[in-house]
Structures are given as structure tokens and as C-alpha cells.
Motif scaffolding. Structure first.
Motif: not given
Length: 776
Positions: A733-757
Motif C-alpha cells: 500500500x502507498x498513499x494516493x488515489x488509485x484505480x484498480x482494473x482487471x481484464x480477462x479476455x474481453x471482460x473488464x472491471x474497475x474500482x477506485x479507492x484511496x490510501x492516506x498516511x
């Protein structure tokens, strides 16, 4: 010649004053007379029998005296003559006070320097019975005053009747009728001369002349009574001798309560509290079935004995006829007379936490309000509720597992807690509490906030009696049938919750179809198999609807169930509230319930339950509640639909798509049938916010669910982290605003989250955050 003056004017005045005072004193009682209705005996002993006339026992009056009141005409003339001859021979010839006897008593007292005889007439003795007091000069004066008042307001027969119904007859027996039945088992009208003279002898010294302990002393007093009857001309000497020599047999002393003591005391208490029973009848025919009562008592004792090694000491049971509301059996404890084990406590009326036994009424109310339908899918997943001033409320099931999406039928039949709490959240606690009160749960008398959402899980305290009554309403499809304990009893009038006034017809709560659906769910042995097994003790060889309950820490176990004919409610636990050892509802109260129900239907099986009219069963996908499609991999089952909902059902087929609230639960599962053709990020959730300590190293687990074994690409802020087939990945984990994206074939899913010290603080629940020095 000097004229002799016998009385001076002063003496004449004194004499006149004394005479006037005496007349005035004697007439004053007529200004405050005591009438027969003023001293009516309203505390009587009552004999109870079962519905077939078999004796259950006799309960004492509220002042613990065994009393039976009869009119004078229903008393043997032998006894009336005997008691008058022995106690007040000039009773019908004199007033309230025997002046001759008083003069004699005064002279005897002066000579002996103590009171030798009381000179008490029957009115004076009655006065002493009404207001007992030690024998002193002052008390004797008050006794005479009260006797005059009695004489002023009652005739001779009324005074004599009141007197013979209050005579002390040994032990706690009072009155000739009670004594006649207790000693000879006959009514007072049938007393022979020998029996009557024995009873007339008792009031002289009822303790020392007790016929069971001092027969010879009583016979001596009987001789005196017979001699007085001869002297007064009531009988001849030969007749007296014959009566004295007659062999009189006493019946053995009997216990006050022969059978069903908890039940008899409960009925007696209700009679005492009822305005219609101020003067109860001396004999009450109850609704109890003595043979059934004895069977249930035996089963209660056996079940407690079998579980004694698991700290089980008490049990209770009640059996109701559904058609009439009549109580057929009522057992409050294994042994009423075992004081060391609190046997006199009444488990039928005790307040205990009901566990899950209230859930059927919650689901019925939700059906009535269209909050759920029989095909509704409920979420059995980890759920958290913020309680002001308290920790998070996190209900769990007995198994401490979660089933995910479940039908209402499975949620109720398997007694799942989280779906019930989620339904109550929509129904609201005040509405559900009001509904329970309508069903007869008067013990739930606290405000809604006292119970909270735990009300659906048994956070309140109720009586087994109230549970049985509510389940009788369920068995009768919402028709209220007040419980009845006496065959001559008129059921109390009850109003339905929506009625404006009470009517003569039986009140109806909600529509019968909803109750029928709940009954169908409770009788579904296949639906409850997940929690109770296929060969459960709840499964009987005939149709039966049943619900169990277990309170927190295994303090109470319940089983309540019914056929169209009978409702049986059972409780197993400890009166002192101590927890049992590994005893659930199906282990404690269920075997007792099963034995009773099997006995009730041993000769004839019950009829089938009625099915809800205007409802039909249609196939649905078990995890969607919709019309099944080829993609339904969780199984197809039948469920009820109202005829008006059939068009919507025909157009309802759709793929299963679980909402994000299932993510935490899905993260622990390995069921591809729940996420067909889906790629979903389970952790973190969108907009999650993490706080980390700047002096420590932390890792966050990225977790997904997918139904294929294709490799998954993991991207964070457009930078590729890895490509792997595993469903999880750990990230430093590192501070910042993050967008996690996973890809499997033609399928994609994303979420956004934040980490703060920040400084160390508790992490948000449900996130897989581990320190790097402990990770593997």
C-alpha cells in the motif's frame, strides 16, 4: 301516720336514665345492621375435574381454608339439631345474647377468679368467627355488639346458615359441607345421626379432636353431643346409643391437588382475577384431558432426565385443541412438589427469550405488507448495523456460516437470522411489535427501541402460553382462538387489529392465504434439511408444521408446531437461567414435542393442511426467484405465486446478478453458478478509503471472482502489475488515489479507492489488510 316513700324522685330519675340508656344501647345496632349479603363467603375451596369428569383435585380458597358453602336446606337435620343442642340449646327461643348464661358465667368467673365459660350464643360465636380476637372483657363486649348487629340484620335461619358454613372442622377445613366431603365423601345433606354428631363434636376443639389423630377423644365428645340431643328431646336414648356404637368409616386424607397443580393454580388465579367469578362454583370442569396430562408429564420427566448430564433441569409443555382453543394438557415443570429444584415454578407462564419462534409472524407480516413474496430472494451474508452508543450489531446464525442468496422458504425453515433481521429492518420494529401484541404477546410491553432489530431473533421475553396462543392463530389461518381452560368458560372477546369495534364473530388477522403460505413453509421438511437434516426429529409420518428456537447461550430451547387438529408448544431449559451444555432447540424441546405429537395422532393421522386459494406453484431458479432459464445452474424449485402475478412471472426470466453487498460473502465462496459470465472485483470496493501508519508497511489483498480459468491481467493506475490465473493479488500500500482494473479476455472491471498516511486507527471492517512482515 307517716307515709313511706319507696323511691325518691332522684332514684326514679336514675332508674329511668339507666333504663333509657339500656334501651338506647340495645336499639343502636338496628341503625347499623349486618345483613346476610354483607358476610357472604367469597373465598371457597373449589373442586376441579377434567373434561371427562375425572377428579383433578381441590384447591383451597385464597386464605388457604378449605371451605364449601351450602344452604341450610341442604344440611342434614341431624347435624342442625346436634350443633344447636351442643352449642346453644335456646337458640330459637332467645335473642343474640343469653342473659341467663351470662349471669351464670359471671358468677362462675367470680368464684373461680377466671373465665370458666364464655356463655356464647351462636350469634356471638359467629361474631367471633368474623372478627377473631383473644378472650378479654373488652373483646367480649365487642363480640356482643357485633352479635346484636347480626341479629338486627338477619333472621335466625340466616345466622345459623352463616354459622355452620364457617365452623372450624379440623386442619384447614371449615364448614359442615367441606368436612362431610373430606371425612365421609358425602354431601352434608346425607349425613347420618352418627356422622352428624361426630361433626357437631369437632368445633369444640378441632385441633385436639382431629378424627385422624385422636379418635377416642372425638368419640367422648360425640357422647356429650348425643346426650344433649336426648336432653333436648331431639332423639331417644336408644337411638343415641345406636348412633354412638355405629361403625363410622373415614376416607383417607387427600392431597389438595391430585393432578396438574400448575394448571389448577393458574386457573384458580384467573378465576380470582375475573370480575365474573367473585363467587366461584364449588366444582369446576376443566378442559384438561387427565390421561393426556399424565402422558405429557411422564414425557417431560423423561426428557429432562435424559439431558440431565448437559445441565438440563426443567421443561414445560402445553397442548391445545385448534378447533376450540381448549387446553388439553398443561405441564409447568417436571415435578411441582420438588422444592429443591424449583418445581413450583410454572414454565408455561415464565418469561423467557423465545429465540427464533417469532420469525413466522414476521414473515407473515412482511407478506401481508408486500415487502416480500414467496419467491423473494433474501441475502444471508455478513451484515452490520450501527447501534448508537454501542458496537456494531452483527447478527450470525447458529452455524456461523452464510448461505448467500436464499428463498424466503429456506430462510424461515432453516431459521436463518440475517434474512430475518433484514426483513424486520423493512417492516420496522414498531410495526412488528404491534403485530405481536395483536397476536397475544402481552409480555412484550417495552417500547420498540428496547428490543431493536433483535426482536426477530428473540430479544424480548414471552411466555410459552403466549407462543401457543399465537401458533393456534397461525394454525387457524389468522382466526383468533383465545385459549380456554374451563368447559363452562366463555372465551374473552377479542378484536382484530383493523376492526373498529368488537363483533361476535371470530376476529381475523390478515388474509388467510398468507398464513397458509407460512404454514406450508413450516411443514416443508426438505426446506429445513440444510439446518436440521433429512431424518430430523421434526419430521413426522404425517403433515405437521413446526418451528424451533434457541435463545442466546443455550439458556432456552423451544419447539412449537401444529397439525390441523392440535398445537403443541414445548420448552426445555433452567428456571435459574443457567445455560445448558450444547443443547439446541432440535435437541432439547424438539424430542419432547415429537413424542407428544406422535401420541396425539397415534390412532388417526391428521388431515392435510389447506392450500392457499388463488395461488399456484410455478418453477423458479433457486437463486434468482425468477422463471428459470438455461443458465440457471443452482437448481429449479416450485414456489407459490398469486394468480395476478403470473403475467409478470412469465416475463421475469433473467440472469443472476448479485449486487455489491454480496462481495464480502462471495470472496469466501467457490461457486461459479452464482456469477455466470461475470468478472467482479470483490476487494477493494469502489470508493474505499484506507488509512495506514507511515511507520509501518501494509499490504492490501486485491480479490476477484470469475467463472473461468483464463489468465487475469491486474492493472493499477494504468500500470500492469501482473498476469496470473489466481483470484487474488497482494499489493504494497502507498498513499494516493488509485484505480484498480482487471481484464480477462474481453471482460473488464474497475474500482477506485484511496490510501492516506495517518496515525494508527482501526481499519474499516471487511478489508484484507496485513502487515508485510507477517505475509506469506
Amino acid at each position: 301516720m307517716k307515709q313511706i316513700r319507696w323511691f325518691s324522685p332522684l332514684k326514679i330519675k336514675v332508674i329511668l336514665a339507666i333504663l333509657l340508656t339500656g334501651v338506647t344501647v340495645r336499639l343502636i345496632p338496628y341503625l347499623a345492621p349486618i345483613h346476610a349479603e354483607d358476610i357472604t363467603q367469597d373465598s371457597l375451596a373449589v373442586e376441579f375435574s377434567d373434561r371427562y369428569g375425572q377428579p383433578l383435585g381441590t384447591l383451597l380458597s385464597r386464605d388457604q381454608n378449605h371451605t364449601a358453602v351450602v344452604p341450610l336446606a341442604q344440611v342434614s337435620p341431624h347435624f342442625i339439631q346436634a350443633i344447636i343442642a351442643a352449642e346453644d340449646k335456646r337458640y330459637y327461643q332467645q335473642g343474640a345474647v343469653d342473659s341467663i348464661a351470662i349471669v351464670r358465667a359471671i358468677l362462675e368467673a367470680i368464684q373461680a377468679r377466671k373465665i370458666v365459660s364464655g356463655a356464647s350464643t351462636i350469634p356471638m360465636q359467629l361474631a367471633r368467627m368474623l372478627e377473631p380476637a383473644p378472650t378479654t372483657l373488652v373483646n367480649k363486649s365487642q363480640e356482643i355488639w357485633l352479635a346484636w348487629r347480626l341479629f338486627a340484620g338477619m333472621n335466625k335461619d340466616e345466622i345459623l346458615q352463616a354459622y355452620i358454613n364457617r365452623l372450624p372442622m379440623g386442619g384447614n377445613l371449615y364448614g359442615v359441607e367441606a368436612a362431610s366431603r373430606a371425612y365421609f365423601n358425602i354431601p352434608a345433606t346425607d349425613l347420618s345421626l352418627s356422622q352428624a354428631s361426630l361433626l357437631a363434636a369437632l368445633p369444640n376443639d378441632p385441633t385436639d379432636l382431629n378424627p385422624y389423630y385422636n379418635w377416642q377423644a372425638l368419640k367422648q365428645r360425640q357422647r356429650y353431643v348425643l346426650d344433649r340431643m336426648v336432653a333436648e328431646g331431639y332423639i331417644t336414648l336408644n337411638y343415641a346409643n345406636h348412633a354412638y356404637q355405629e361403625n363410622v368409616e373415614l376416607q383417607p386424607p387427600q392431597l389438595d391437588a391430585i393432578a396438574a397443580p400448575h394448571f389448577l393454580f393458574w386457573v384458580s388465579e384467573q378465576m380470582s382475577n375475573s370480575a365474573q367469578n367473585i363467587h366461584p362454583k364449588p366444582h369446576i370442569q376443566t378442559t384438561l384431558d387427565l390421561n393426556l396430562q399424565q402422558f405429557v408429564e411422564a414425557q417431560v420427566r423423561q426428557v429432562v432426565m435424559a439431558l440431565s448430564n448437559q445441565n438440563v433441569n426443567h421443561a414445560a409443555a402445553i397442548v391445545i385443541n385448534n378447533q376450540t382453543g381448549e387446553v388439553l394438557a398443561y405441564v409447568g415443570s417436571p415435578n411441582y412438589f420438588n422444592t429443591l429444584k424449583l418445581g413450583s415454578n410454572d414454565g408455561v407462564q415464565a418469561l423467557r427469550q423465545p429465540g427464533s419462534t417469532l420469525k413466522p409472524f414476521l414473515y407473515e407480516l412482511a407478506l401481508e405488507q408486500d415487502i416480500i413474496q414467496p419467491n423473494t430472494i433474501l441475502a444471508d451474508i455478513p451484515t452490520y448495523y450501527a447501534i448508537p452508543g454501542a458496537k456494531l450489531y452483527t447478527p450470525t446464525d447458529y452455524s456461523e456460516t452464510f448461505l448467500g442468496p436464499v428463498r424466503v422458504r429456506l430462510a424461515l425453515a432453516n431459521s436463518l437470522n440475517i434474512p430475518a433481521v433484514r426483513v424486520l429492518e423493512k417492516v420496522t420494529v414498531p410495526v412488528f411489535l404491534s403485530h405481536l401484541k395483536t397476536l397475544g404477546f402481552a409480555s412484550l410491553n417495552h417500547p420498540p427501541e428496547h428490543y431493536g432489530l433483535g426482536l426477530s431473533l428473540g430479544s424480548g421475553e414471552v411466555k410459552l402460553w403466549e407462543l401457543a396462543q399465537a401458533y393456534v392463530t397461525l394454525a387457524n389461518q389468522g382466526q383468533v382462538k383465545p385459549l380456554v381452560t374451563r368447559l363452562t368458560e366463555t372465551p374473552p372477546q377479542t378484536c382484530s387489529e383493523n376492526s373498529q369495534s368488537c363483533q361476535d364473530k371470530t376476529p381475523q388477522i390478515h388474509t388467510p392465504e398468507n398464513w397458509q403460505i407460512i404454514t406450508d413453509m413450516l411443514r416443508d421438511s426438505h426446506a429445513r434439511a440444510a439446518a436440521f437434516g433429512v431424518e430430523s426429529v421434526l419430521n413426522l409420518p404425517f403433515p405437521v408444521a413446526v418451528k424451533t428456537g434457541t435463545s442466546s447461550d443455550h439458556r432456552d430451547t423451544w419447539t412449537v408446531g401444529f397439525t390441523p387438529d392440535y398445537t403443541v408448544a414445548t420448552w426445555v431449559g433452567n428456571f435459574d437461567g443457567k445455560p445448558m451444555q450444547n443443547v439446541s432447540g432440535v435437541m432439547g424441546a424438539a424430542p419432547l414435542w415429537s413424542r407428544i405429537m406422535m401420541h396425539l395422532h397415534s390412532q388417526e393421522e391428521p388431515l392435510n393442511f389447506s392450500v392457499p386459494s388463488e395461488f399456484v406453484k410455478l418453477p423458479i431458479c433457486a437463486t434468482t426467484g425468477k422463471k428459470p432459464t438455461s443458465e440457471c445452474q443452482s437448481g429449479i424449485v416450485l414456489e407459490y405465486f398469486h394468480q395476478d402475478d403470473i403475467p409478470a412471472y412469465q416475463n421475469s426470466a433473467e440472469n443472476l446478478k448479485l449486487t455489491s453487498e454480496y462481495n464480502e460473502w462471495l470472496a469466501q465462496q467457490n461457486r461459479w453458478d452464482l456469477t455466470p459470465n461475470q468478472l467482479r472485483i470483490l476487494s477493494p470496493l469502489s470508493d474505499d478509503y484506507f488509512l495506514i501508519n507511515q511507520n509501518q508497511s501494509h499490504q492490501l489483498e486485491f480479490k476477484i471472482t470469475t467463472n473461468t480459468q483464463q489468465p487475469v491481467e491486474w492493472w493499477l493506475n494504468d500500470q500492469k502489475l501482473a498476469t496470473k490465473t489466481a483470484n487474488s493479488l497482494f499489493w504494497q500500500m502507498q498513499p494516493g488515489k488509485w484505480t484498480l482494473t482487471v481484464k480477462q479476455g474481453d471482460r473488464t472491471e474497475s474500482v477506485q479507492f484511496q490510501v492516506q498516511e495517518t496515525e494508527p486507527k482501526p481499519y474499516r471492517r471487511g478489508f484484507s489488510v496485513v502487515q508485510s512482515d507477517n505475509s506469506k
